[in-house]
Write a protein that holds these residues in place. Structure first.
Motif, PDB file in Angstrom:
ATOM      1  N   ILE A  94      47.875  43.622  41.293  1.00  0.00           N
ATOM      2  CA  ILE A  94      47.993  43.751  39.837  1.00  0.00           C
ATOM      3  C   ILE A  94      48.159  45.221  39.443  1.00  0.00           C
ATOM      4  N   GLU A  95      47.325  46.078  39.995  1.00  0.00           N
ATOM      5  CA  GLU A  95      47.391  47.502  39.648  1.00  0.00           C
ATOM      6  C   GLU A  95      48.741  48.117  40.035  1.00  0.00           C
ATOM      7  N   LYS A  96      49.309  47.645  41.121  1.00  0.00           N
ATOM      8  CA  LYS A  96      50.616  48.148  41.571  1.00  0.00           C
ATOM      9  C   LYS A  96      51.704  47.852  40.554  1.00  0.00           C
ATOM     10  N   HIS A  97      51.639  46.647  39.937  1.00  0.00           N
ATOM     11  CA  HIS A  97      52.702  46.223  39.026  1.00  0.00           C
ATOM     12  C   HIS A  97      52.416  46.540  37.563  1.00  0.00           C
ATOM     13  N   ALA A  98      51.161  46.842  37.237  1.00  0.00           N
ATOM     14  CA  ALA A  98      50.786  47.057  35.833  1.00  0.00           C
ATOM     15  C   ALA A  98      50.650  48.548  35.557  1.00  0.00           C
ATOM     16  N   GLN A  99      51.766  49.260  35.493  1.00  0.00           N
ATOM     17  CA  GLN A  99      51.757  50.711  35.302  1.00  0.00           C
ATOM     18  C   GLN A  99      52.187  51.130  33.900  1.00  0.00           C
ATOM     19  N   ALA A 100      52.681  50.198  33.105  1.00  0.00           N
ATOM     20  CA  ALA A 100      53.207  50.540  31.775  1.00  0.00           C
ATOM     21  C   ALA A 100      52.077  50.887  30.811  1.00  0.00           C
ATOM     22  N   ASP A 101      52.422  51.619  29.757  1.00  0.00           N
ATOM     23  CA  ASP A 101      51.471  51.933  28.700  1.00  0.00           C
ATOM     24  C   ASP A 101      51.408  50.784  27.695  1.00  0.00           C
ATOM     25  N   GLY A 102      50.322  50.744  26.948  1.00  0.00           N
ATOM     26  CA  GLY A 102      50.198  49.727  25.908  1.00  0.00           C
ATOM     27  C   GLY A 102      49.711  48.395  26.452  1.00  0.00           C
ATOM     28  N   LEU A 103      49.710  47.385  25.589  1.00  0.00           N
ATOM     29  CA  LEU A 103      49.242  46.055  25.976  1.00  0.00           C
ATOM     30  C   LEU A 103      50.139  45.467  27.064  1.00  0.00           C
ATOM     31  N   LYS A 104      49.510  45.027  28.138  1.00  0.00           N
ATOM     32  CA  LYS A 104      50.237  44.412  29.246  1.00  0.00           C
ATOM     33  C   LYS A 104      49.947  42.915  29.268  1.00  0.00           C
ATOM     34  N   TYR A 105      50.957  42.134  29.618  1.00  0.00           N
ATOM     35  CA  TYR A 105      50.840  40.681  29.665  1.00  0.00           C
ATOM     36  C   TYR A 105      50.836  40.266  31.127  1.00  0.00           C
ATOM     37  N   LEU A 106      49.696  39.759  31.576  1.00  0.00           N
ATOM     38  CA  LEU A 106      49.493  39.439  32.985  1.00  0.00           C
ATOM     39  C   LEU A 106      49.519  37.931  33.189  1.00  0.00           C
ATOM     40  N   PHE A 107      50.489  37.465  33.961  1.00  0.00           N
ATOM     41  CA  PHE A 107      50.638  36.043  34.280  1.00  0.00           C
ATOM     42  C   PHE A 107      50.371  35.845  35.770  1.00  0.00           C
ATOM     43  N   ILE A 108      49.416  34.982  36.113  1.00  0.00           N
ATOM     44  CA  ILE A 108      49.140  34.688  37.526  1.00  0.00           C
ATOM     45  C   ILE A 108      49.177  33.177  37.709  1.00  0.00           C
ATOM     46  N   ASP A 109      50.124  32.727  38.522  1.00  0.00           N
ATOM     47  CA  ASP A 109      50.355  31.303  38.747  1.00  0.00           C
ATOM     48  C   ASP A 109      49.616  30.847  40.010  1.00  0.00           C
ATOM     49  N   GLU A 110      48.911  29.709  39.916  1.00  0.00           N
ATOM     50  CA  GLU A 110      48.139  29.120  41.022  1.00  0.00           C
ATOM     51  C   GLU A 110      47.084  30.098  41.545  1.00  0.00           C
ATOM     52  N   ILE A 111      46.280  30.591  40.630  1.00  0.00           N
ATOM     53  CA  ILE A 111      45.302  31.626  40.977  1.00  0.00           C
ATOM     54  C   ILE A 111      44.199  31.105  41.879  1.00  0.00           C
ATOM     55  N   GLN A 112      44.023  29.786  41.953  1.00  0.00           N
ATOM     56  CA  GLN A 112      42.965  29.251  42.819  1.00  0.00           C
ATOM     57  C   GLN A 112      43.249  29.514  44.299  1.00  0.00           C
ATOM     58  N   ASN A 113      44.456  30.004  44.621  1.00  0.00           N
ATOM     59  CA  ASN A 113      44.768  30.364  46.005  1.00  0.00           C
ATOM     60  C   ASN A 113      43.963  31.580  46.482  1.00  0.00           C
ATOM     61  N   VAL A 114      43.393  32.335  45.541  1.00  0.00           N
ATOM     62  CA  VAL A 114      42.610  33.531  45.887  1.00  0.00           C
ATOM     63  C   VAL A 114      41.132  33.211  45.750  1.00  0.00           C
ATOM     64  N   GLU A 115      40.399  33.394  46.829  1.00  0.00           N
ATOM     65  CA  GLU A 115      38.959  33.171  46.784  1.00  0.00           C
ATOM     66  C   GLU A 115      38.290  34.217  45.890  1.00  0.00           C
ATOM     67  N   ALA A 116      37.324  33.781  45.094  1.00  0.00           N
ATOM     68  CA  ALA A 116      36.517  34.684  44.257  1.00  0.00           C
ATOM     69  C   ALA A 116      37.386  35.543  43.344  1.00  0.00           C
ATOM     70  N   PHE A 117      38.421  34.933  42.770  1.00  0.00           N
ATOM     71  CA  PHE A 117      39.306  35.660  41.860  1.00  0.00           C
ATOM     72  C   PHE A 117      38.620  36.010  40.541  1.00  0.00           C
ATOM     73  N   GLU A 118      37.497  35.342  40.245  1.00  0.00           N
ATOM     74  CA  GLU A 118      36.862  35.477  38.938  1.00  0.00           C
ATOM     75  C   GLU A 118      36.481  36.919  38.606  1.00  0.00           C
ATOM     76  N   GLU A 119      35.937  37.628  39.601  1.00  0.00           N
ATOM     77  CA  GLU A 119      35.511  39.007  39.370  1.00  0.00           C
ATOM     78  C   GLU A 119      36.695  39.881  38.965  1.00  0.00           C
ATOM     79  N   VAL A 120      37.837  39.658  39.612  1.00  0.00           N
ATOM     80  CA  VAL A 120      39.022  40.467  39.326  1.00  0.00           C
ATOM     81  C   VAL A 120      39.509  40.206  37.904  1.00  0.00           C
ATOM     82  N   ILE A 121      39.659  38.938  37.564  1.00  0.00           N
ATOM     83  CA  ILE A 121      40.169  38.584  36.237  1.00  0.00           C
ATOM     84  C   ILE A 121      39.211  39.064  35.151  1.00  0.00           C
ATOM     85  N   ASN A 122      37.919  38.879  35.383  1.00  0.00           N
ATOM     86  CA  ASN A 122      36.936  39.316  34.397  1.00  0.00           C
ATOM     87  C   ASN A 122      36.947  40.835  34.249  1.00  0.00           C
TER      88      ASN A 122
END
Length: 409
Positions: free
Chosen positions: A78-106
């Motif tokens: 996410i940090e690699k792709h989210a370099q722009a200034d201002g409000l960023k719109y983050l879309f993650i499809d099938e996020i359950q593929n990542v274990e313990a993703f909750e901490e990252v999203i939160n």
């Protein structure tokens, strides 16, 4: 390819496009159209003048992202792709593929400056850690495969042949189902092959990754039995007796576990029973409906249509897709097919039948339960008839017209 817009879902999510304090969670059975909905949302945001650099879209099911399995890998991506200034719109499809993703999203939500959209194909997404950490900080938008109105709309959008006879289109919808990809498949046998592949994918990715099933054959027997008997009033005891009488030695606890697995994978939906007079939920017997009718026809070679459960299933999933809470109503010895509760806490009562024109006895059977309900909420008899009956203020409506007009109850 230009995407068909699932407007009934888009209009619910649009008010939250720019909110960075609320995570937008899109759930639904695998292949029901969640990815296309997110792509549509991203396109709408671009059309509002947002720069492409401010939109980060990650599909964890696609090649190149399959190896993203840990929260550390996800955060780095996410940090690699989210370099722009201002409000960023983050879309993650099938996020359950990542274990313990909750901490990252939160973490990104707490940081601010990210409007976050995520999808998942099963109920595990909204269990345990996510609910604990994000209570009050996310909104769930549940999707279903195409309802009849969307099936017709998508065929029209992609210039697919549509019969002028509503009954013919209804039969096609029942036999073909509502998975969006099947609109682009011409042969019925190929559509069934596709749905079988969806079932296999659900078993592999949404069930076996998360649940240990010791006896796969027993699980498949339970799955096939419930799918083949969708819309029938049943209980764990009835299922236990039927399966054991058919030679499957299985405990009630295991049956309950397998049903819950099917519910979590969003193959099945549970419809509880409610006593209208006492205003209490009834334990024990209930009905199960399918996320899509193609699950039944892909697992059975019989193409004969039993209209009773099929039409009930169509009304059930349509009501759920319109955000109604649905239960079965009992009043004395009579049964009302559905009690619907809207988000505004208004109620409606619904009877579903293929026709009431066969005889006065058929008409009476469908109206009797509704006439026994003594409150002033709306009451409906939904059939495929085009000749409408007027009786005691009860709405008699044509199923195809009602759905195509996206009417509310």
């Amino acid at each position: 390819m230009k995407l068909y817009q699932r407007e009934k879902y888009l209009r619910r999510i649009r008010p939250f496009y720019n909110d960075d304090d609320i995570i937008k969670v899109i759930t639904g059975v695998r292949r029901c159209g969640k990815s296309s909905l997110m792509e549509t949302i991203a396109e709408e945001i671009k059309a509002q003048g947002v720069q492409a650099d401010n939109i980060v879209y990650i599909d964890l099911d696609k090649r190149g992202f399959h190896n993203i399995k840990t929260p550390e890998q996800l955060e780095e991506l996410i940090e690699k792709h989210a370099q722009a200034d201002g409000l960023k719109y983050l879309f993650i499809d099938e996020i359950q593929n990542v274990e313990a993703f909750e901490e990252v999203i939160n973490g990104f939500r707490n940081e601010g400056g990210y409007s976050i959209f995520i999808t998942g194909s099963n109920s595990y997404l909204l269990s345990g850690e996510l609910v604990t950490k994000l209570t009050g900080r996310y909104l769930e938008f549940e999707m279903f495969p195409l309802s009849f109105d969307e099936y017709e709309g998508m065929k029209k959008f992609y210039k697919k042949p549509i019969s002028g006879n509503g009954a013919v289109e209804l039969n096609s919808y029942i036999l073909e189902g509502g998975f969006p990809r099947t609109i682009h498949i011409d042969e019925l046998s190929a559509k069934r092959t596709y749905v079988n592949g969806v079932i296999d994918e659900i078993i592999k990715k949404d069930i076996r990754r998360r649940v240990k099933i010791k006896d796969i054959a027993a699980f498949e027997t339970v799955r096939n039995y419930i799918i083949s008997n969708f819309g029938a009033t049943t209980s764990i005891k009835k299922l236990y007796d039927a399966l054991n009488n058919n030679g499957l030695k299985i405990s009630r606890a295991t049956i309950s576990k397998y049903i819950q697995i099917l519910l979590d994978a969003k193959i099945l939906y549970e419809c509880p029973r409610f006593d209208i007079k006492s205003k209490k939920s009834l334990s024990g017997e209930k009905k199960y409906y399918l996320a899509d009718l193609s699950f039944y026809y892909s697992l059975n070679t019989d193409n004969r249509i039993n209209y009773g459960p099929n039409l009930e299933n169509i009304v059930f999933t349509y009501a759920k897709s319109m955000e109604y809470a649905v239960s079965i109503g009992r009043i004395g010895k009579l049964e009302c097919d559905f009690i619907l509760r809207s988000r505004n806490m208004d109620y409606s009562y619904v009877q579903v039948a293929y026709t009431i024109l066969e005889s006065k006895a058929t008409e009476d059977r469908e109206y009797r339960a509704l006439e026994a309900i003594r409150d002033n909420y709306s009451k409906y008899v939904i059939t495929t008839d085009y000749l409408m009956q007027k009786r005691n203020g009860i709405h008699h409506v044509n199923l195809m017209d009602f759905l195509n007009d996206q009417q509310e109850f």
